[in-house]
Design a protein around this motif. Structure first.
Motif, PDB file in Angstrom:
ATOM      1  N   ALA A 159       0.833  -1.201   0.000  1.00 46.21           N
ATOM      2  CA  ALA A 159       0.000   0.000   0.000  1.00 46.21           C
ATOM      3  C   ALA A 159       0.870   1.255   0.000  1.00 46.21           C
ATOM      4  CB  ALA A 159      -0.930  -0.004   1.211  1.00 46.21           C
ATOM      5  N   LEU A 160       1.971   1.213   0.736  1.00 46.09           N
ATOM      6  CA  LEU A 160       2.897   2.344   0.725  1.00 46.09           C
ATOM      7  C   LEU A 160       3.586   2.470  -0.624  1.00 46.09           C
ATOM      8  CD1 LEU A 160       4.560   1.920   4.247  1.00 46.09           C
ATOM      9  CD2 LEU A 160       2.869   3.635   3.573  1.00 46.09           C
ATOM     10  N   MET A 161       3.962   1.338  -1.207  1.00 44.83           N
ATOM     11  CA  MET A 161       4.622   1.365  -2.511  1.00 44.83           C
ATOM     12  C   MET A 161       3.713   1.945  -3.586  1.00 44.83           C
ATOM     13  SD  MET A 161       6.445  -2.389  -2.606  1.00 44.83           S
ATOM     14  CE  MET A 161       7.628  -2.916  -1.365  1.00 44.83           C
ATOM     15  N   LEU A 162       2.429   1.562  -3.534  1.00 44.59           N
ATOM     16  CA  LEU A 162       1.484   2.004  -4.553  1.00 44.59           C
ATOM     17  C   LEU A 162       0.781   3.301  -4.169  1.00 44.59           C
ATOM     18  CD1 LEU A 162      -0.147  -1.436  -5.499  1.00 44.59           C
ATOM     19  CD2 LEU A 162       1.772  -0.253  -6.600  1.00 44.59           C
ATOM     20  N   ASP A 163       1.070   3.805  -2.972  1.00 46.37           N
ATOM     21  CA  ASP A 163       0.487   5.057  -2.493  1.00 46.37           C
ATOM     22  C   ASP A 163      -1.039   4.992  -2.516  1.00 46.37           C
ATOM     23  OD1 ASP A 163       0.539   7.601  -1.438  1.00 46.37           O
ATOM     24  OD2 ASP A 163       0.695   8.605  -3.384  1.00 46.37           O
ATOM     25  N   CYS A 164      -1.574   3.925  -1.920  1.00 50.19           N
ATOM     26  CA  CYS A 164      -3.022   3.772  -1.851  1.00 50.19           C
ATOM     27  C   CYS A 164      -3.374   3.087  -0.537  1.00 50.19           C
ATOM     28  CB  CYS A 164      -3.547   2.974  -3.048  1.00 50.19           C
ATOM     29  SG  CYS A 164      -2.946   1.262  -3.121  1.00 50.19           S
ATOM     30  N   ALA A 165      -4.653   2.938  -0.279  1.00 50.11           N
ATOM     31  CA  ALA A 165      -5.102   2.316   0.964  1.00 50.11           C
ATOM     32  C   ALA A 165      -4.876   0.811   0.940  1.00 50.11           C
ATOM     33  CB  ALA A 165      -6.583   2.617   1.185  1.00 50.11           C
ATOM     34  N   VAL A 166      -4.746   0.229   2.135  1.00 49.28           N
ATOM     35  CA  VAL A 166      -4.592  -1.219   2.249  1.00 49.28           C
ATOM     36  C   VAL A 166      -5.773  -1.924   1.589  1.00 49.28           C
ATOM     37  CG1 VAL A 166      -4.610  -3.143   3.879  1.00 49.28           C
ATOM     38  CG2 VAL A 166      -3.121  -1.168   4.297  1.00 49.28           C
ATOM     39  N   GLY A 167      -6.971  -1.406   1.809  1.00 51.30           N
ATOM     40  CA  GLY A 167      -8.156  -2.004   1.214  1.00 51.30           C
ATOM     41  C   GLY A 167      -8.122  -1.995  -0.300  1.00 51.30           C
ATOM     42  N   THR A 168      -7.513  -0.959  -0.875  1.00 54.19           N
ATOM     43  CA  THR A 168      -7.398  -0.879  -2.326  1.00 54.19           C
ATOM     44  C   THR A 168      -6.483  -1.974  -2.850  1.00 54.19           C
ATOM     45  OG1 THR A 168      -7.761   1.512  -2.286  1.00 54.19           O
ATOM     46  CG2 THR A 168      -6.728   0.596  -4.258  1.00 54.19           C
ATOM     47  N   VAL A 169      -5.369  -2.211  -2.152  1.00 52.43           N
ATOM     48  CA  VAL A 169      -4.457  -3.288  -2.551  1.00 52.43           C
ATOM     49  C   VAL A 169      -5.173  -4.625  -2.480  1.00 52.43           C
ATOM     50  CG1 VAL A 169      -2.322  -4.504  -2.002  1.00 52.43           C
ATOM     51  CG2 VAL A 169      -2.422  -2.018  -1.813  1.00 52.43           C
ATOM     52  N   LYS A 170      -5.898  -4.868  -1.393  1.00 56.07           N
ATOM     53  CA  LYS A 170      -6.615  -6.135  -1.234  1.00 56.07           C
ATOM     54  C   LYS A 170      -7.644  -6.310  -2.342  1.00 56.07           C
ATOM     55  CE  LYS A 170      -6.121  -6.479   3.816  1.00 56.07           C
ATOM     56  NZ  LYS A 170      -6.852  -6.511   5.106  1.00 56.07           N
ATOM     57  N   SER A 171      -8.341  -5.231  -2.681  1.00 55.50           N
ATOM     58  CA  SER A 171      -9.358  -5.296  -3.725  1.00 55.50           C
ATOM     59  C   SER A 171      -8.737  -5.590  -5.083  1.00 55.50           C
ATOM     60  CB  SER A 171     -10.136  -3.978  -3.773  1.00 55.50           C
ATOM     61  OG  SER A 171     -11.080  -3.972  -4.826  1.00 55.50           O
ATOM     62  N   ARG A 172      -7.616  -4.914  -5.385  1.00 59.87           N
ATOM     63  CA  ARG A 172      -6.947  -5.160  -6.665  1.00 59.87           C
ATOM     64  C   ARG A 172      -6.441  -6.586  -6.753  1.00 59.87           C
ATOM     65  NH1 ARG A 172      -3.303   0.424  -7.116  1.00 59.87           N
ATOM     66  NH2 ARG A 172      -5.063   1.856  -7.496  1.00 59.87           N
ATOM     67  N   CYS A 173      -5.897  -7.089  -5.649  1.00 59.58           N
ATOM     68  CA  CYS A 173      -5.411  -8.470  -5.646  1.00 59.58           C
ATOM     69  C   CYS A 173      -6.566  -9.451  -5.829  1.00 59.58           C
ATOM     70  CB  CYS A 173      -4.666  -8.763  -4.340  1.00 59.58           C
ATOM     71  SG  CYS A 173      -3.029  -8.005  -4.228  1.00 59.58           S
ATOM     72  N   ALA A 174      -7.673  -9.211  -5.139  1.00 58.94           N
ATOM     73  CA  ALA A 174      -8.814 -10.118  -5.238  1.00 58.94           C
ATOM     74  C   ALA A 174      -9.358 -10.148  -6.661  1.00 58.94           C
ATOM     75  CB  ALA A 174      -9.905  -9.695  -4.258  1.00 58.94           C
ATOM     76  N   ARG A 175      -9.507  -8.969  -7.263  1.00 58.44           N
ATOM     77  CA  ARG A 175     -10.023  -8.931  -8.634  1.00 58.44           C
ATOM     78  C   ARG A 175      -9.023  -9.560  -9.598  1.00 58.44           C
ATOM     79  NH1 ARG A 175     -11.471  -3.579  -7.207  1.00 58.44           N
ATOM     80  NH2 ARG A 175      -9.818  -2.751  -8.560  1.00 58.44           N
ATOM     81  N   GLY A 176      -7.743  -9.289  -9.376  1.00 59.78           N
ATOM     82  CA  GLY A 176      -6.721  -9.869 -10.244  1.00 59.78           C
ATOM     83  C   GLY A 176      -6.671 -11.383 -10.132  1.00 59.78           C
TER      84      GLY A 176
END
Length: 220
Positions: A159-176
């Motif tokens: 989340a820090l690397m992508l400069d977004c919320a933890v939830g956003t990372v989880k959502s992107r991973c789940a959809r991916g």
């Protein structure tokens, strides 16, 4: 204290202070993993090399912007991923091109290859399918999966690397993962479609289950 014994933060501070060698030592320390992230995110070695070069030039010039909120390596990964995503967004890469035949060879260490030639052929075929499927994902999902599932970074750090919320990372991973599960259905015996969120792992390819994700594979 030698250059190799200095911490990342010390090297970056020395670079900002005018040390002409410090940034080179810092980059050399993390080059392999940064290259693996760029290559897996963009899929093409030339595009990955260009993005990595752009990122390191940016990091070199903007080193004073690091304020210590995150680890230096996290900051470097953010710069690299941003450079990769910028290339995708500005259509600087050949997104429709297939992945090069030797992509995984560049990432795989020789000792990881099975000794049986037949096993090598099967593993290479499945590996190519996995990498080709990964290339079909939207860039943001691809970057999240590369960092979390292939490189093994914690979601909070990504989340820090992508400069977004933890939830956003989880959502992107789940959809991916769900998309990969559909694309990789052919890998399952009998052709059944795998359950979303848990696509099958081909031999030699890191699992998409973060609890079993190994550290990143570095370029040979």
């Amino acid at each position: 204290m030698t250059e190799e014994q200095r911490s990342d933060a010390d090297l970056l501070a020395a670079h900002v202070a005018g040390d002409p060698e410090a940034f080179g030592v810092l980059f050399g320390r993390h080059r392999d993993r940064l290259w693996a992230v760029a290559l897996r995110t963009l899929g093409d070695p030339e595009d990955a090399a260009d993005a990595l070069q752009d990122a390191m030039i940016s990091a070199f010039r903007r080193a004073s912007s690091w304020r210590g909120e995150a680890a230096v390596t996290t900051w470097l990964h953010r710069v690299v991923v941003n450079a990769c995503l910028d290339r995708v967004r500005h259509e600087k890469i050949r997104t429709a091109d297939p992945l090069p035949d030797d992509l995984e060879t560049r990432l795989r260490s020789p000792e990881r290859s099975p000794a049986d030639p037949a096993a090598v052929a099967v593993a290479d075929e499945r590996r190519d399918l996995v990498l080709a499927a990964l290339a079909e994902l939207p860039a943001e999902q691809r970057a999240a999966l590369v960092l979390v599932d292939m490189e093994g970074y914690p979601v909070a750090e990504v989340a820090l690397m992508l400069d977004c919320a933890v939830g956003t990372v989880k959502s992107r991973c789940a959809r991916g993962r769900a998309r990969l599960a559909l694309l990789l259905g052919v890998l399952r015996e009998g052709g059944d479609t795998p359950a979303p969120g848990n696509p099958p792992a081909a031999p030699g390819v890191p699992s998409t289950d973060p609890s079993r994700a190994p550290p990143g594979v570095q370029p040979a």
